[in-house]
Enzyme design. Structure first.
Site, PDB file in Angstrom:
ATOM      1  N   GLU A 125       1.079  -0.935  -0.042  1.00 19.04           N
ATOM      2  CA  GLU A 125      -0.283   0.176   0.199  1.00 19.04           C
ATOM      3  C   GLU A 125       0.930   1.241   0.069  1.00 19.04           C
ATOM      4  OE1 GLU A 125      -4.337   1.711   1.910  1.00 19.04           O
ATOM      5  OE2 GLU A 125      -3.201   0.441   3.387  1.00 19.04           O
TER       6      GLU A 125
ATOM      7  N   GLU B 289      -3.102  -3.928   7.142  1.00 16.81           N
ATOM      8  CA  GLU B 289      -4.060  -4.869   7.226  1.00 16.81           C
ATOM      9  C   GLU B 289      -3.699  -6.302   5.865  1.00 16.81           C
ATOM     10  OE1 GLU B 289      -5.760  -1.045   4.737  1.00 16.81           O
ATOM     11  OE2 GLU B 289      -3.833  -1.767   6.353  1.00 16.81           O
TER      12      GLU B 289
ATOM     13  N   GLU C 147      -5.812  -3.087  12.851  1.00 18.77           N
ATOM     14  CA  GLU C 147      -6.269  -3.956  11.525  1.00 18.77           C
ATOM     15  C   GLU C 147      -7.089  -4.868  11.076  1.00 18.77           C
ATOM     16  OE1 GLU C 147      -3.867  -2.319   9.203  1.00 18.77           O
ATOM     17  OE2 GLU C 147      -3.213  -1.293  11.017  1.00 18.77           O
TER      18      GLU C 147
END
EC number: 3.4.11.-
Length: 857
Positions: free
Chosen positions: A128, A266, A300
């Site tokens: 990410e 996550e 998360e």
């Protein structure tokens, strides 16, 4: 002729969508390389002679597409501006299903994104916002979800973890290599795919409603995994119950990594963490550490539904993922352990977001994102903390049950797919039959927040709103429209407290308070749940000052925070604020004391002349010495956390703000006993403050001792504490050594470079020489954090610790001459805040001195 992919804002066309990925990856840890083959199922809406997918820093050796009976080899052109690979074919690929096969290779990098070196003998991924393209050619945008199947070859003695459960494990190359095939995942965006390979161990798994949960760490830290494992086991079923949807990813692995850019990530079924956010020893950890680990783990795990099960379509709705997980984490931890009062920590984050949101350089919660570099800059307090506070405010307006019903409807309606913010608002509106779309969009689509002025005559309360600016020069600037402000009022009269709800839609309104007679006081932000500041008239503020004990702790904290913000904005005199601080002399709540310490520390750091420091320290000592006298230094058996944290606040105030010699000596003696093995000498909530106090006044032997402790310590919180202690020494010779730790070698872990740099700038002795060297050696430091853009922004933000106008002007000139594309927003915000801080210093230093000269009365 220019190709669309030559534009950094290029977006993939929606006419080609992935239907599934099947990748085989061979990881060479010693050679720091990987080689891979991938099959990508595609669905083409129209024939095309060109396919575009993302790829960055990859060596693509072959690309072939199969559609029907035809196989076509592609010519590959890389487009660095958009980080894409353009595959061209000599004949159109027909509409319908196709399979794209690629062979490629790449490097395990030393930065903190892509597939990177996360520790000795350990590699991990961080994808990410958009770094899956550094490991796989793929359609690397969140709107393109597809199932993933991964097979990994790695050294035989390496643990291999990914999103799915291992389906098959076999040894190849005469047992030197282990091949692990993982189960296919539910549809995932590429940023949630994950891999960890190397030296890790886990305690035995625990099954929670059929979901196996394991928590991993490097072998020497295995004993620190139990608490994080317990948190996951506790909160996973609570989250299932709240969302009304079972956990979807088959198993849950949590891995603590020695090098990690953010706090945690996550990834579906494989959550990765910075070690300090996951690992601790409950016997020696402070309560703040335990709360932080619990909050991060729960954050998360909340993402496994909000973000992983239902995913944003594009990064302009990043806030929806992060704000919801932020709010949900505190809500879940509070339900699990209400004695922790974690909403007060939530309020600290909200206050930090309000500080940022009062700047001209702020942005709306939902900000336009044109490319992935801009997406990276969106990971800030506005996205997380303001977004979470607005969700909390909307839940308070709708009520918990109707809000939860709307969330469950949203989860069912968009299961395994993508959604946008209005999909959530529509579900909440449908469940509650309230104007949620109007209320929510007014808060998420415009920057800033209101200042509500409350003035009372009898039982008539007049409310007015305007945009709050921290810059006094912008006080009259207004947005095109105000906010629908959901206020909850608390009214005290004769020992009885009542609540009254008001939705302030326009610029002003008059509210008749319920009941009869003259109220004793009115709080215009009950429970401090509203994302707005309140300016009381003189009589209203005085009434609250006389009745502090009647306010909830969160309301007392908000009162201090609001009044401090008004001082910064030029709407209150600093003397009036210090008068208010004086009224908290009898405060017993540790969270309120923490706020008081933070505000007085800022005054000591920025606003007091050297000649007036003794008087300020005397004032702080007068407020907090009685606190420590009540609690003492030693914890009694069975002592509640409230007392332990009250003691910690008093020690920080006396040792770090007042610099009182008695506590400093006590800190040295107790820390030495603790280091010699007497764990009863230092109550766990005091250890961080004692290390900071001892380092500041320490000698060369102490510097050597902290350096040695840092090198051998396994517990990540203690290790980080001993590292930052080396940046705190105020002896000039030792301050120079502290600078050399960062700039003269590679001993500071990459993940801690920004924190260490900020600590040097906060050290009044090290600041000048380090600031000069930082500018002189900027390119070298920039190169060091180049593979970790979030850290780069944090290095810039650390410049906010500068104090003098000369330093401000140097920072402005330096950053103008050395622009950093990845940190444009951080530069603008840091310089704007620093400019206001310098102006505040120049405006108030004489006033602080005059107030102290009057004896602080």
């Amino acid at each position: 002729m220019a190709h669309p992919t030559d534009d950094r804002n290029f977006r993939l066309p929606s006419t080609v969508r992935p239907t599934g990925y099947d990748a085989s990856l061979a990881v060479d840890l010693d050679g720091r390389r990987f080689a891979s083959r991938i099959r990508i199922g595609l669905a083409l809406a129209a024939p095309s002679t060109e396919l575009v997918l993302h790829a960055a820093a990859l060596e693509i050796s072959r690309a072939v597409v199969t559609a029907g009976e035809a196989r076509r080899e592609a010519a590959v052109r890389l487009a660095p501006a958009s980080e894409t690979a353009v595959l061209s074919f000599d004949a159109p690929v027909p509409a319908g299903p196709a399979v794209l096969e690629l062979e490629f290779a790449g490097a395990i990098v030393s930065g903190l994104r892509g597939l990177y070196l996360a520790g000795p003998g350990l590699a991990a991924t961080q994808f990410e916002a958009a770094d899956a393209r550094r490991v796989f050619p793929c359609l690397d945008e969140p709107g393109f979800k597809a199932p993933w199947r991964l097979t990994v070859e790695a050294p035989r003695d390496a643990v291999v973890l990914s999103n799915g459960r291992p389906e098959a494990i076999e040894e190849v190359e005469r047992g030197a290599i282990r091949r692990v095939r993982f189960a296919e995942t539910p549809p995932l965006p590429t940023y949630l795919v994950a891999l960890v390979v190397g030296r890790l161990e886990a305690l035995p798994e625990i099954s929670v409603r059929g979901v196996p949960v394991r928590t991993w760490a490097t072998p020497e830290k295995l004993a620190l995994t139990g608490f994080g494992q317990d948190v996951a086991v506790e909160v996973l079923p609570r989250l299932e119950d709240y969302f009304g949807v079972p956990y979807a990813f088959g198993k849950l692995d949590q891995a603590g990594l020695p090098e990690f850019e953010a706090g945690a990530m996550e990834n579906a079924g494989l959550v990765t963490y910075r070690e300090v956010a996951l690992l601790l020893d409950p016997a020696t950890a402070s309560l703040a550490q335990k709360k932080r680990v619990a909050e991060v783990v729960t954050h998360e795990l909340a993402h496994q539904w909000f973000g992983n099960w239902v995913t944003m379509t594009w990064w302009d709705d990043l806030w929806l993922n992060e704000a919801f997980a932020t709010w949900m984490a505190f809500k879940t931890v509070d339900a699990w352990n209400p004695g922790w009062r974690v909403w007060l920590e939530f309020d600290q984050g909200k206050a930090a977001a309000m500080h940022l949101d009062a700047l001209r350089s702020t942005h709306p919660i939902r900000a336009d994102v044109n490319n992935v570099a801009e997406a990276g800059e969106a990971f800030d307090l506005i996205t997380y903390e303001k977004g979470g506070a607005v969700l909390r405010m909307i839940e308070g307006y709708l009520g918990e049950e109707r809000f939860r019903d709307g969330i469950r409807l949203y989860m069912r309606r968009h299961a395994r797919a993508n959604a946008v913010a209005d999909d959530l608002w529509g579900a909440l509106a449908e469940a509650s039959r309230e104007p949620v779309v109007e209320l929510a969009n007014a808060w998420i689509r415009q920057p800033g927040f209101p200042l509500v002025t409350a003035s009372r005559a009898g039982r008539t309360l007049r409310l007015e709103q305007q945009r709050f600016w921290s810059d006094p020069a912008r006080a009259g600037d207004e947005p095109a429209a105000g906010w629908p402000v959901p206020l909850v009022l608390r009214v005290g009269q004769g020992g009885k407290v009542t609540e009254q709800r008001v939705l302030l839609r326009g610029r002003s309104a008059e509210v008749t308070l319920a009941g009869d007679g003259e109220p004793d006081w009115v709080c215009a932000n009950a429970g401090a749940t509203g994302f707005y500041r309140v300016r009381y008239d003189a009589a209203g503020l005085a009434a609250l000052g006389r009745n502090l004990a009647a306010l909830a702790p969160a309301e007392r904290i908000q009162l201090l925070s609001d009044e401090w913000a008004l001082v910064r904005a030029g709407a209150r005199e600093i003397g009036a604020f210090l008068d208010l601080c004086d009224r908290f002399a009898g405060e017993e709540d540790h969270a309120v004391l923490d706020e008081l310490v933070a505000r007085l520390a800022t005054v000591e750091h920025r606003l007091v002349a050297d000649a007036d420091r003794p008087a300020l320290r005397g004032f702080v000592a007068r407020l907090f010495a009685p606190q420590l006298a009540v609690t003492g230094w030693d914890a009694a058996p069975g002592e509640p956390d409230t007392v332990r944290l009250r003691r910690a606040a008093a020690v920080r105030a006396l040792g770090l703000v007042a610099r009182a010699p008695g506590p400093a000596q006590e800190a040295r003696e107790r820390l030495d006993r603790w280091l010699a093995g007497d764990r009863a000498a230092v109550e766990p909530n005091l250890h961080d403050a004692l290390v900071a106090m001892v380092a500041r006044d320490g000698d060369a032997a102490r510097f050597d001792a902290f350096q040695g402790l840092f090198r051998k310590e396994a517990d990540p919180a203690f290790r980080r504490r001993y590292l930052l202690a080396q940046a705190a020494f105020e002896d000039p010779v030792l301050a120079a050594r502290g600078i050399e730790v960062l700039l003269g070698g590679e001993e500071v872990p990459l993940q801690d470079v920004a924190s260490y740099s900020a600590a040097l700038l906060a050290n009044r002795t090290a600041r000048g020489p380090y600031w000069a060297r930082l500018r002189g050696e900027w390119d070298a430091l920039l190169g060091r954090v180049q593979g970790a853009p979030m850290l780069l922004r944090r290095v810039v933000e650390g410049m906010g610790a500068l104090v003098e106008r000369r330093e401000l002007e140097e920072a402005e000139a330096f950053l103008a001459a050395h622009p950093v594309e990845e940190a444009r927003q951080a530069i603008a915000q840091t310089l704007e805040r620093l400019r206001q801080d310098v102006e505040l210093r120049e405006r108030t230093t004489a006033q602080v001195g005059a107030w102290l000269a009057r004896g602080g009365r």
